[in-house]
Design a protein around this motif. Structure first.
Motif, PDB file in Angstrom:
ATOM      1  N   GLN A   1      -1.718   6.891 -12.205  1.00  0.00           N
ATOM      2  CA  GLN A   1      -1.045   5.661 -11.771  1.00  0.00           C
ATOM      3  C   GLN A   1      -1.920   4.434 -12.015  1.00  0.00           C
ATOM      4  N   LEU A   2      -3.221   4.542 -11.806  1.00  0.00           N
ATOM      5  CA  LEU A   2      -4.116   3.422 -12.128  1.00  0.00           C
ATOM      6  C   LEU A   2      -3.957   3.047 -13.602  1.00  0.00           C
ATOM      7  N   GLY A   3      -3.874   4.055 -14.466  1.00  0.00           N
ATOM      8  CA  GLY A   3      -3.683   3.811 -15.898  1.00  0.00           C
ATOM      9  C   GLY A   3      -2.337   3.184 -16.200  1.00  0.00           C
TER      10      GLY A   3
ATOM     11  N   LYS B   1       0.827  -1.220   0.000  1.00  0.00           N
ATOM     12  CA  LYS B   1       0.000   0.000   0.000  1.00  0.00           C
ATOM     13  C   LYS B   1       0.860   1.269   0.000  1.00  0.00           C
ATOM     14  N   ALA B   2       1.868   1.273  -0.853  1.00  0.00           N
ATOM     15  CA  ALA B   2       2.736   2.448  -0.977  1.00  0.00           C
ATOM     16  C   ALA B   2       1.921   3.680  -1.368  1.00  0.00           C
ATOM     17  N   TYR B   3       0.804   3.469  -2.018  1.00  0.00           N
ATOM     18  CA  TYR B   3      -0.059   4.575  -2.436  1.00  0.00           C
ATOM     19  C   TYR B   3      -0.640   5.349  -1.253  1.00  0.00           C
TER      20      TYR B   3
ATOM     21  N   ASP C   1      -5.222  17.706  -7.844  1.00  0.00           N
ATOM     22  CA  ASP C   1      -3.851  17.270  -8.148  1.00  0.00           C
ATOM     23  C   ASP C   1      -3.591  15.868  -7.613  1.00  0.00           C
ATOM     24  N   LEU C   2      -4.018  15.601  -6.388  1.00  0.00           N
ATOM     25  CA  LEU C   2      -3.830  14.273  -5.799  1.00  0.00           C
ATOM     26  C   LEU C   2      -4.616  13.225  -6.577  1.00  0.00           C
ATOM     27  N   LEU C   3      -5.842  13.542  -6.931  1.00  0.00           N
ATOM     28  CA  LEU C   3      -6.672  12.607  -7.696  1.00  0.00           C
ATOM     29  C   LEU C   3      -6.055  12.330  -9.061  1.00  0.00           C
ATOM     30  N   GLU C   4      -5.585  13.373  -9.741  1.00  0.00           N
ATOM     31  CA  GLU C   4      -4.952  13.185 -11.059  1.00  0.00           C
ATOM     32  C   GLU C   4      -3.745  12.252 -10.968  1.00  0.00           C
ATOM     33  N   ALA C   5      -2.948  12.414  -9.929  1.00  0.00           N
ATOM     34  CA  ALA C   5      -1.762  11.562  -9.762  1.00  0.00           C
ATOM     35  C   ALA C   5      -2.173  10.097  -9.644  1.00  0.00           C
TER      36      ALA C   5
ATOM     37  N   GLY D   1      -9.430  -0.234 -15.264  1.00  0.00           N
ATOM     38  CA  GLY D   1     -10.674  -0.928 -15.541  1.00  0.00           C
ATOM     39  C   GLY D   1     -10.925  -2.073 -14.587  1.00  0.00           C
ATOM     40  N   GLU D   2     -10.227  -2.084 -13.431  1.00  0.00           N
ATOM     41  CA  GLU D   2     -10.354  -3.197 -12.497  1.00  0.00           C
ATOM     42  C   GLU D   2     -10.757  -2.717 -11.107  1.00  0.00           C
ATOM     43  N   LEU D   3     -11.524  -3.556 -10.442  1.00  0.00           N
ATOM     44  CA  LEU D   3     -11.901  -3.294  -9.064  1.00  0.00           C
ATOM     45  C   LEU D   3     -10.812  -3.867  -8.155  1.00  0.00           C
ATOM     46  N   THR D   4     -10.099  -2.993  -7.461  1.00  0.00           N
ATOM     47  CA  THR D   4      -9.016  -3.402  -6.570  1.00  0.00           C
ATOM     48  C   THR D   4      -9.103  -2.594  -5.284  1.00  0.00           C
ATOM     49  N   GLU D   5      -8.330  -3.001  -4.298  1.00  0.00           N
ATOM     50  CA  GLU D   5      -8.254  -2.231  -3.059  1.00  0.00           C
ATOM     51  C   GLU D   5      -7.700  -0.832  -3.347  1.00  0.00           C
ATOM     52  N   TYR D   6      -6.762  -0.744  -4.283  1.00  0.00           N
ATOM     53  CA  TYR D   6      -6.222   0.563  -4.673  1.00  0.00           C
ATOM     54  C   TYR D   6      -7.330   1.436  -5.254  1.00  0.00           C
ATOM     55  N   PHE D   7      -8.214   0.847  -6.056  1.00  0.00           N
ATOM     56  CA  PHE D   7      -9.334   1.619  -6.602  1.00  0.00           C
ATOM     57  C   PHE D   7     -10.164   2.223  -5.477  1.00  0.00           C
ATOM     58  N   THR D   8     -10.413   1.468  -4.399  1.00  0.00           N
ATOM     59  CA  THR D   8     -11.229   2.003  -3.306  1.00  0.00           C
ATOM     60  C   THR D   8     -10.529   3.190  -2.633  1.00  0.00           C
ATOM     61  N   HIS D   9      -9.193   3.127  -2.573  1.00  0.00           N
ATOM     62  CA  HIS D   9      -8.425   4.256  -2.033  1.00  0.00           C
ATOM     63  C   HIS D   9      -8.615   5.492  -2.919  1.00  0.00           C
ATOM     64  N   VAL D  10      -8.507   5.296  -4.216  1.00  0.00           N
ATOM     65  CA  VAL D  10      -8.648   6.418  -5.150  1.00  0.00           C
ATOM     66  C   VAL D  10     -10.094   6.908  -5.178  1.00  0.00           C
ATOM     67  N   LEU D  11     -11.049   6.011  -4.988  1.00  0.00           N
ATOM     68  CA  LEU D  11     -12.453   6.419  -4.917  1.00  0.00           C
ATOM     69  C   LEU D  11     -12.667   7.394  -3.766  1.00  0.00           C
ATOM     70  N   ASN D  12     -12.041   7.134  -2.628  1.00  0.00           N
ATOM     71  CA  ASN D  12     -12.153   8.066  -1.501  1.00  0.00           C
ATOM     72  C   ASN D  12     -11.578   9.437  -1.853  1.00  0.00           C
ATOM     73  N   ILE D  13     -10.482   9.455  -2.591  1.00  0.00           N
ATOM     74  CA  ILE D  13      -9.905  10.729  -3.028  1.00  0.00           C
ATOM     75  C   ILE D  13     -10.871  11.413  -3.998  1.00  0.00           C
ATOM     76  N   GLN D  14     -11.474  10.633  -4.911  1.00  0.00           N
ATOM     77  CA  GLN D  14     -12.454  11.180  -5.851  1.00  0.00           C
ATOM     78  C   GLN D  14     -13.617  11.824  -5.099  1.00  0.00           C
TER      79      GLN D  14
END
Length: 166
Positions: A89-91, A9-11, A81-85, A97-110
């Motif tokens: 990185q997801l790209g 979870k370096a993200y 800026d944080l969301l764009e970063a 296009g995948e549901l991952t734990e990282y996606f849920t982290h980025v969803l909170n930022i969104q």
């Protein structure tokens, strides 16, 4: 490095101030100017060039929390800026296009970025099969958000989140 980014979870700790880097990693890589959370843009680029990452549980850095600092009060531009970063990185990782734990982290930022500025919708929504949501190794709050995302869509979930946080 992808394993380090996702499994460790370096993200969640992209701050440059609590790391030591080999100088060669910065050949051709610079912190993005004019952006808040520039470390979130830069750390993935440095990890891509690294051959080894070592971590420790020992506290070797003394951090002073500044309640009026940028990390505590990023504002709309900082959240964007944080969301764009993270969307970038997801790209890069091929996970946009995948549901991952990282996606849920980025969803909170969104959600926080939309709360700060209603025009910020950058995160693409992956397919959200109910069984995938229920089997994802995240907490119940994240699962509820993902189910609501499935039912409402990104914009309506963001609106609902903003309503609850005002």
């Amino acid at each position: 490095m992808t394993d380090y980014w996702l499994s460790c979870k370096a993200y969640t700790h992209t701050y440059a101030c609590n790391k030591v880097f080999a100088r060669r990693l910065f050949d051709g890589v610079r912190f993005v100017e004019g952006r808040k959370f520039e470390d979130a843009h830069t750390l993935p680029l440095l990890l891509k060039r690294a051959r080894l990452v070592c971590t420790t549980d020992d506290g070797m850095y003394y951090y002073t929390c500044n309640p009026s600092g940028i990390t505590m009060n990023p504002g709309a531009a900082g959240m964007r800026d944080l969301l764009e970063a993270h969307v970038t990185q997801l790209g890069r990782l091929g996970l946009d296009g995948e549901l991952t734990e990282y996606f849920t982290h980025v969803l909170n930022i969104q959600l926080d970025a939309y709360t700060a500025s209603s025009d910020t919708l950058l995160l693409p929504t992956p397919p959200l099969p109910l069984h995938a949501i229920l089997n994802l190794g995240v907490g119940w709050k994240s699962k509820v958000k993902l189910i609501m995302l499935k039912l409402l869509g990104m914009k309506n979930l963001c609106k609902l989140h903003r309503l609850f946080h005002r």
